[in-house]
Write an enzyme that holds these catalytic residues in place. Structure first.
Site, PDB file in Angstrom:
ATOM      1  N   ASP A 222       0.770  -1.240   0.000  1.00  0.00           N
ATOM      2  CA  ASP A 222       0.000   0.000   0.000  1.00  0.00           C
ATOM      3  C   ASP A 222       0.810   1.305   0.000  1.00  0.00           C
ATOM      4  O   ASP A 222       0.721   2.117  -0.913  1.00  0.00           O
ATOM      5  CB  ASP A 222      -0.999  -0.002   1.165  1.00  0.00           C
ATOM      6  CG  ASP A 222      -0.379  -0.443   2.490  1.00  0.00           C
ATOM      7  OD1 ASP A 222       0.841  -0.630   2.560  1.00  0.00           O
ATOM      8  OD2 ASP A 222      -1.139  -0.605   3.468  1.00  0.00           O
TER       9      ASP A 222
ATOM     10  N   GLU B 118      -8.025   4.187   7.377  1.00  0.00           N
ATOM     11  CA  GLU B 118      -7.899   4.395   5.933  1.00  0.00           C
ATOM     12  C   GLU B 118      -9.179   4.886   5.245  1.00  0.00           C
ATOM     13  O   GLU B 118      -9.126   5.768   4.384  1.00  0.00           O
ATOM     14  CB  GLU B 118      -7.403   3.104   5.255  1.00  0.00           C
ATOM     15  CG  GLU B 118      -5.920   2.853   5.426  1.00  0.00           C
ATOM     16  CD  GLU B 118      -5.536   2.343   6.811  1.00  0.00           C
ATOM     17  OE1 GLU B 118      -4.342   2.398   7.154  1.00  0.00           O
ATOM     18  OE2 GLU B 118      -6.442   1.882   7.551  1.00  0.00           O
TER      19      GLU B 118
ATOM     20  N   THR C 175       2.323   8.389   5.951  1.00  0.00           N
ATOM     21  CA  THR C 175       1.344   7.300   6.026  1.00  0.00           C
ATOM     22  C   THR C 175       0.859   7.036   7.452  1.00  0.00           C
ATOM     23  O   THR C 175      -0.024   6.203   7.653  1.00  0.00           O
ATOM     24  CB  THR C 175       1.918   6.015   5.385  1.00  0.00           C
ATOM     25  OG1 THR C 175       0.856   5.103   5.101  1.00  0.00           O
ATOM     26  CG2 THR C 175       2.951   5.359   6.289  1.00  0.00           C
TER      27      THR C 175
END
Length: 557
Positions: A240, A354, A457
């Protein structure tokens, strides 16, 4: 439907949701301080703590910039002092290279760049120096031995005292190799040491070099031999944030090569893994379906699509994922798409951010109230299912709502932060450039806090303007000197006019001979080169545009 107005002020539903999110943060944060600090994480069912990623008081580092986003300046300042006094990276601990980078290095860099905004009296030379920057650099240097491989791809684990253990496995996931450019390039630009950006770029390019003939990468590779160990290709777990950092690295560094790499991957992903706005897992060499599942970690993808301007496709995929959330009150780790149900032993939801992250990005781009409804549902679900006396617990099984005795640090770093930002359109993070700070550094003036923040992230915001504060091109050095000379010249002239009123016919004050010679020197130097503004923004290196409002990256080629 929940509606938040785009302009100043909040509608009642959004204000209510925002304040509920704030209360959620403090319920978790205060219980971490009371029951778990200085351990990494809170165990909310037993009201105690545990070390998970290296004994860094990780939740405190991860929550630091969230404190400022919520407006708690005093606690931000207190925690900065606690971290400076209490965190030591010179310890005999085996640490995840990936997790230490995104949580510790990223968290410290973000807090460093936000320190002045938080009212901390920064030292001379900031943002090119400072205690939190030195801590981030120290932590990153502990990770550098992992990159000493024949391929330049790092090991997954490193001992912070001794380096890579002799028996360390050479198999690392793709994300664990390609998720460094945001933090490491920021470090290199702020400190002037290119080693961090160099190793991050080498690792990125090694993955690119080893992609399959059809343009896909697997999810685990041997960093010594560059042989793919796990050949499932997709956008989720193990891969990802590699794709995420190609896009964010391209925006942060205005780097055409990184963006072109992502766009090539994006073509292959659409060709081989996309079915009816879902993304499946396929064999990286053949493109045949290997797992028809949706993983909760894949829910970042619509947000990433919005950053490259592909909003329509992003919304369609987001709505698919939202149907799963509404089915279970959360996203199970694995969801079998054909069967429409969870996968055995993958039924849990550890309060991941997410889908909420994608909702935040897409709401900035579209103002679609459906995205606020997801935020409302997330608040309701997490409070109803996960809230316990000592914080919020991981949901072990979404089918029967059994809980697990863990609260990951990303709950405060990401999940809460993205929820709050979804319901707070006037937050400084969403600045459209109308407000900014001008900072004088040893390299000249630079503009900070104008918006366009790049989230790593782990949702730690990095101000891209800061990368231009601490390093000037050689041809700009004369400009900096001229700027400073003009500044001091004006100061001297001002003092001189206070002492002597103008007595010439034109009403101008007499000039200091030193000032006059300085002006002539500047004029002479400027005559040797083309004239341009001293305070100009760095030119973009390729035909693109970053729209700060919504942080949408558009490729106009």
């Amino acid at each position: 439907a929940v509606r938040c107005p785009p302009g100043p002020g909040l509608s009642a539903p959004c204000l209510c949701r925002r304040e509920r999110v704030r209360a959620m943060f403090y319920h978790a944060y205060e219980h971490y301080l009371e029951s778990a600090f200085p351990y990494d994480e809170l165990r909310p069912l037993t009201c105690d703590g545990q070390d998970t990623w290296g004994s860094f008081s990780l939740t405190l580092i991860d929550a630091l910039d969230t404190l400022l986003i919520l407006g708690n300046v005093s606690e931000f300042q207190r925690v900065v002092n606690v971290l400076q006094e209490g965190v030591d990276f010179d310890i005999d601990v085996n640490a995840s290279v990936f997790e230490t980078n995104i949580r510790v290095v990223g968290g410290l860099l973000s807090a460093h760049l936000l320190s002045r905004k938080a009212g901390i009296e920064v030292e001379a030379g900031w943002p090119c120096s400072g205690p939190l920057l030195r801590m981030a650099e120290e932590a990153a240097r502990k990770l550098l031995p992992a990159f000493q491989t024949p391929t330049g791809m790092p090991y997954g684990t490193v001992n912070l005292l001794h380096g890579v253990n002799p028996g360390e496995t050479p198999v690392t996931c793709t994300a664990g190799i390609g998720t460094f450019i945001v933090e490491f390039a920021t470090l290199s630009h702020l400190t002037g040491d290119p080693v961090f950006e160099d190793v991050a770029r080498k690792a990125l390019k090694a993955l690119w070099k080893n992609r399959s003939d059809i343009g896909l990468v697997g999810n685990h590779i041997d960093v010594i031999t560059a042989k793919w160990v796990a050949q499932d290709a997709g956008i989720g777990a193990g891969v990802d944030s590699y794709f995420e950092y190609l896009v964010k690295g391209a925006i942060l560094l205005q780097d055409k090569e990184l963006m072109s790499m992502f766009l090539e991957y994006n073509k292959a992903i659409k060709n081989y893994t996309k079915f009816d706005d879902w993304y499946l897992w396929v064999q990286m060499y053949k493109g045949t379906v290997s797992m028809p599942v949706f993983q909760s970690l894949e829910a970042y993808w619509p947000g990433l699509q919005s950053l490259i301007g592909d909003v329509d496709n992003a919304m369609r995929t987001f709505l698919n994922y939202y149907t799963v959330w509404k089915q279970f009150g959360g996203l199970p780790e694995f969801y079998n798409i054909p069967q429409g149900y969870t996968v055995d032993k993958r039924e849990g939801y550890p309060l991941r951010p997410e889908l909420i992250e994608s909702a935040m990005y897409l709401y900035r781009a579209t103002r679609d109230p459906t995205l606020l409804e997801l935020g409302r549902d997330a608040v309701e679900s997490i409070e109803k299912i996960s809230k316990v006396d000592c914080g919020f617990a991981t949901i072990k099984d979404l089918r029967d709502h059994r809980l697990d005795n863990r609260m990951e640090s990303f709950f405060l770093a990401e999940t809460i932060k993205y929820l709050y930002l979804l319901f707070d359109p006037d937050n400084f993070i969403h600045n459209d450039g109308s407000d900014f700070d001008v900072v004088v550094t040893p390299y000249g003036e630079c503009v900070l806090n104008a918006g366009g923040y790049i989230f790593n992230t782990e949702a730690h915001p990095i101000d891209p303007a800061a990368l231009h504060c601490c390093r000037k091109r050689k041809e700009e050095q004369w400009e900096v000197e001229d700027l400073m000379r003009e500044f001091y010249s004006r100061k001297k002239t001002k003092k001189f006019t206070l002492k002597r009123a103008p007595n010439n016919g034109e009403g101008e004050s007499a000039k200091d001979p030193e000032d006059a010679s300085s002006e002539k020197a500047g004029e002479k130097r400027n005559s040797k080169k083309s004239s341009h503004s001293l305070l100009s923004c760095p030119s973009q290196s390729f035909n693109s545009k970053l729209a700060v409002l919504g942080q949408v990256f558009l490729d106009n080629t």
